[in-house]
Design an enzyme around this catalytic site. Structure first.
Site, mmCIF file in Angstrom:
data_model
loop_
_atom_site.group_PDB
_atom_site.id
_atom_site.type_symbol
_atom_site.label_atom_id
_atom_site.label_comp_id
_atom_site.label_asym_id
_atom_site.label_seq_id
_atom_site.Cartn_x
_atom_site.Cartn_y
_atom_site.Cartn_z
ATOM 1 N N CYS A 148 0.930 -1.321 0.052
ATOM 2 C CA CYS A 148 0.064 0.108 0.067
ATOM 3 C C CYS A 148 0.902 1.368 -0.288
ATOM 4 O O CYS A 148 1.987 1.308 0.484
ATOM 5 C CB CYS A 148 -1.022 0.088 1.139
ATOM 6 N N ARG A 200 3.076 0.482 -5.452
ATOM 7 C CA ARG A 200 2.853 -0.240 -4.197
ATOM 8 C C ARG A 200 1.522 -0.808 -4.103
ATOM 9 O O ARG A 200 1.239 -1.527 -2.847
ATOM 10 C CB ARG A 200 2.962 0.963 -3.035
ATOM 11 N N TRP A 216 -3.058 -2.819 -1.728
ATOM 12 C CA TRP A 216 -2.555 -3.772 -1.883
ATOM 13 C C TRP A 216 -3.155 -4.936 -0.931
ATOM 14 O O TRP A 216 -2.678 -4.676 0.175
ATOM 15 C CB TRP A 216 -1.090 -4.115 -2.226
ATOM 16 N N ASN A 270 -0.370 1.514 6.047
ATOM 17 C CA ASN A 270 0.415 0.822 5.157
ATOM 18 C C ASN A 270 1.085 -0.605 6.217
ATOM 19 O O ASN A 270 1.826 0.029 7.121
ATOM 20 C CB ASN A 270 1.422 1.405 4.414
ATOM 21 N N GLY A 271 0.823 -1.662 6.063
ATOM 22 C CA GLY A 271 1.344 -2.824 6.786
ATOM 23 C C GLY A 271 0.423 -3.759 7.491
ATOM 24 O O GLY A 271 -0.599 -3.623 6.880
ATOM 25 N N GLU A 308 15.785 -14.869 -14.212
ATOM 26 C CA GLU A 308 15.072 -13.468 -14.410
ATOM 27 C C GLU A 308 14.208 -13.455 -15.518
ATOM 28 O O GLU A 308 13.101 -12.678 -15.629
ATOM 29 C CB GLU A 308 16.305 -12.551 -14.142
ATOM 30 N N LYS A 311 10.331 -12.449 -15.471
ATOM 31 C CA LYS A 311 9.916 -11.158 -16.142
ATOM 32 C C LYS A 311 8.534 -11.578 -16.945
ATOM 33 O O LYS A 311 7.559 -11.074 -17.192
ATOM 34 C CB LYS A 311 10.955 -10.416 -16.919
ATOM 35 N N GLU A 347 5.416 -12.664 -14.888
ATOM 36 C CA GLU A 347 4.832 -11.500 -14.224
ATOM 37 C C GLU A 347 4.152 -10.474 -15.056
ATOM 38 O O GLU A 347 3.094 -10.096 -14.684
ATOM 39 C CB GLU A 347 5.679 -10.972 -13.260
ATOM 40 N N HIS A 379 17.053 -33.851 -16.724
ATOM 41 C CA HIS A 379 16.847 -34.575 -15.597
ATOM 42 C C HIS A 379 15.320 -34.378 -15.012
ATOM 43 O O HIS A 379 15.123 -34.627 -14.063
ATOM 44 C CB HIS A 379 17.936 -33.991 -14.207
ATOM 45 N N LYS A 423 5.102 -3.316 -6.221
ATOM 46 C CA LYS A 423 6.461 -3.255 -6.509
ATOM 47 C C LYS A 423 6.973 -3.547 -5.028
ATOM 48 O O LYS A 423 8.034 -4.095 -4.962
ATOM 49 C CB LYS A 423 6.749 -1.730 -6.888
HETATM 50 C C1 F6R Z 1 9.807 -8.365 -10.113
HETATM 51 C C2 F6R Z 1 10.103 -7.659 -8.946
HETATM 52 C C3 F6R Z 1 10.230 -8.308 -7.608
HETATM 53 C C4 F6R Z 1 11.235 -7.742 -6.537
HETATM 54 C C5 F6R Z 1 11.168 -8.219 -5.262
HETATM 55 C C6 F6R Z 1 12.245 -7.749 -4.149
HETATM 56 O O1 F6R Z 1 10.059 -7.809 -11.296
HETATM 57 O O2 F6R Z 1 10.472 -6.502 -8.975
HETATM 58 O O3 F6R Z 1 10.382 -9.759 -7.924
HETATM 59 O O4 F6R Z 1 12.512 -7.775 -7.097
HETATM 60 O O5 F6R Z 1 9.813 -8.073 -4.791
HETATM 61 O O6 F6R Z 1 11.930 -6.014 -4.180
HETATM 62 P P1 F6R Z 1 13.112 -5.247 -3.748
HETATM 63 O O7 F6R Z 1 14.140 -5.391 -4.536
HETATM 64 O O8 F6R Z 1 12.689 -4.110 -3.284
HETATM 65 O O9 F6R Z 1 13.620 -6.185 -2.325
#
Ligand code: F6R
Length: 603
Positions: A2, A27, A74, A100-101, A477, A481, A484, A500, A598
């Site tokens: 949030c 967020r 969120w 937030n929390g 990675e 990407k 998601e 395997h 995020k």
């Molecule tokens: C994927 C993404 C997430 C963050 C993860 C950690 O694109 O952005 O997987 O990498 O939530 O976030 P941070 O780096 O802020 O600790």
């Protein structure tokens, strides 16, 4: 997660608050709401959906005022509905709160309040707060005392902002969730993160846990949990407001992919001097005592951590990467010579903060590798190294991955020199290549092949990504990407592991993206042959001079030939572009993928 925001000005606050919420949508974006105070009463507007929905709703109300708070959500407790959207208020509508929390003891508090006649209108943990405050106001206490007495009852993690109906002050506090004061000329601000108010002021005060702040149009006053005044310095952030805007790009993600050359220049600026690494924060000898390195992180940052582990191990340092949420619960052994590096873009990821706290409690030295100055990780770790990538708004991390890995190359070189007394074997070539990295990334972002490839090779039943060595972390990675933002199935594997088990899934409907660094070419080629024998098309992403891979694969996406330790960073940019264009073709919500946010500030 949030995002919370607040503004008190000598003019109306609504437009600025809506803009702030738009900047905080990374967020969370399940629902949004605003409460305004007009001198004697509160008006609240909130709805399920994004800030744009709230904006449309507000266009009809004419609601405004000089003091206001806002929230973008969120969901953690209760589904995303109008009722569960913040701000929340008590039985008498005298208090509005954004949070937030997570309030861990909300169920007990709710029960207790119910027995005293309070009625609740939402499923949220937050709603207990305005009810507690209203009780205190009802008992004749002033707003600040009522706020303090209410938060004394809370257990959990929170950043909270509150306004009341008859007081032009915003009251706020934090415990484990971020909160920043923005100091303006004719208005003052509060928010979960700086981009919320960056277009109005770059002067900020980072609050610490248990600080209570009272913000008015004339300034702010910070006190500790007992009410004693505290002085916290005003810092100036050097982010350009335009960095936090989309400009001519359709999505923040595409803008941030294209910003990578600039972000990398900032990351590297002043940190390479001929064949030496100059990290101001870490002069030579800083890591003399380190005997072991553990990297803790989540998601994309975890993949950057894996890349770092691969580099360090290759250079003879004992290094492991750990998924932070696992490490927090099942920590690996540490001692005072263990350096635990938290790789975290935001510096606010709860799992990573908890993993770092666990390492610290057990006597390890901790270092935050983060993008956000003033973040909790930066402030609570023994040391911090800033990746200097600039604000990243798109939920899918892009430029920060490249800057994290580039920073780990620099930090690794410093560590190796301190621990072994010698630079890494081919440091000269690697540092040269690192200096050329921004230019090489530019060559990749200017290449348009990824657009066509993303359309040609959209799989019917899955997408696999494979790599060896540091390209394994990039395969993971690339898959993250892709899944998601396209919502299509994607999975990353170490190239040698396919046979395997996962090979059973490989069919003509599952394109395989193979990342080559230029090393061990024969091995990757055999893996590609194994895949092609099962009918799957292979798209190789490798240095331009890997001609045999170009000949073997069904499609070849080249990247500039550079030091093998850095090639995978370039390949990753191609994979970001492939994921982006595939998602764009499918018309996905690229900057705000479903169910994601995020900054994940819950465990
Ligand atoms: C994927 C993404 C997430 C963050 C993860 C950690 O694109 O952005 O997987 O990498 O939530 O976030 P941070 O780096 O802020 O600790």
């Amino acid at each position: 997660m949030c995002g919370i925001t607040a503004r008190v000005g000598d003019d109306d606050s609504l437009e600025a608050l809506l803009g702030s919420l738009e900047n905080l949508e990374y967020r969370g974006y399940d629902s949004a709401g605003i409460a305004m105070q007009n001198g004697s009463e509160l008006a609240i507007s909130k709805c399920e959906g994004e800030v744009s929905d709230l904006r449309s709703e507000l266009a009809f109300t004419g609601q405004n005022g000089r003091v206001g708070i806002g929230h973008t959500r969120w969901s953690t407790h209760g589904p995303p509905t109008d009722e569960n959207a913040h701000p929340h208020t008590g039985c008498h509508g005298r208090v509005a709160v954004v949070h937030n929390g997570i309030i861990e003891n909300y169920a007990e508090l709710r029960e207790e309040l119910r027995t005293r006649g309070h009625e609740f209108t939402s499923d949220t943990d937050t709603e207990v707060i305005p009810h507690l405050v209203e009780e205190e106001l009802g008992a004749g206490r002033d707003a600040e005392t009522a706020f303090r007495r209410a938060i004394d009852r809370l257990e959990g993690s929170y950043a909270i902002a509150m306004i009341v109906d008859d007081d032009p002050t915003i009251y706020a506090t934090r415990n484990g969730s971020p909160l920043v004061v923005g100091v303006g000329e004719t208005a003052n601000y509060l928010a979960s993160d700086v981009p919320a108010f960056l277009e109005f002021t770059d002067r900020v005060v980072y609050l610490e846990d248990d600080d209570v702040v009272a913000v008015t149009v004339d300034g702010h006053r910070i006190t500790d949990a007992t009410g004693d005044p505290i002085s916290r310095s005003i810092e100036t952030v050097d982010w350009d407001p335009e960095d936090a805007e989309k400009g001519s790009y359709d999505h923040y993600m595409l803008k941030e992919i294209h910003e990578q050359p600039m972000a990398l220049r900032q990351t590297l600026h002043g940190r390479i001097d001929d064949d030496d690494v100059v990290l101001e924060e870490f002069p030579s000898g800083t890591f003399d005592d380190v005997s072991r390195v553990q990297l803790v992180a989540c998601g994309t940052s975890y993949h950057a951590g894996m890349y770092g582990e691969w580099l360090l191990s290759n250079w003879g340092i004992d290094a492991d990467t750990h998924i932070a949420s696992e490490y927090a619960a099942y920590p690996a052994p540490v001692d005072e010579n263990t350096l635990v590096i938290g790789v975290t873009q935001s510096g606010e990821t709860a799992d990573t903060l908890e993993a770092l706290a666990s390492a610290r409690r057990r006597g390890a030295r901790t270092l935050a590798l983060t993008n956000v100055i003033g973040s909790t990780a930066a402030r609570t770790c023994d040391d911090a190294l800033f990746i200097r990538a600039g604000p990243e708004i798109g939920v899918a991390a892009t430029k920060t991955f490249s800057s994290q890995v580039a920073s780990l190359v620099l930090l690794g070189e410093r560590l190796v020199r301190d621990v072994t007394g010698e630079p890494t074997e081919d440091h000269r070539q690697r540092l040269d290549a690192l200096e050329s990295l921004p230019e090489h990334v530019e060559m990749v972002t200017q290449d348009t092949l990824a657009t066509a490839i993303s359309r040609r090779w959209l799989g019917e039943s899955g997408h696999f990504f494979i790599g060896r060595g540091n390209a394994y972390s990039v395969a993971l990675e690339g898959a993250l990407k892709f899944k998601e933002i396209t919502y299509e199935h994607a999975e990353g594997f170490a190239a040698g592991e396919l046979k395997h088990g996962p090979l059973a899934l490989v069919t003509p409907e599952t394109p395989v993206f193979a990342v080559g660094t230029g090393e061990h070419r024969n091995r990757l080629e055999s893996n590609i042959n194994e895949i092609q024998t099962r009918g799957a098309p292979v798209i190789a992403i490798a240095p331009r001079n890997a001609t045999e891979l170009a000949d073997t694969a069904d499609e070849f996406l080249p990247v500039p030939a550079t030091h093998p330790d850095l090639v995978a960073i370039l390949a990753n940019v191609q994979l970001q572009l492939i994921a982006y264009h595939a998602a764009d073709e499918m018309d996905r919500s690229i900057d705000k993928p479903r169910n994601l946010a995020k900054s994940v500030t819950v465990e």
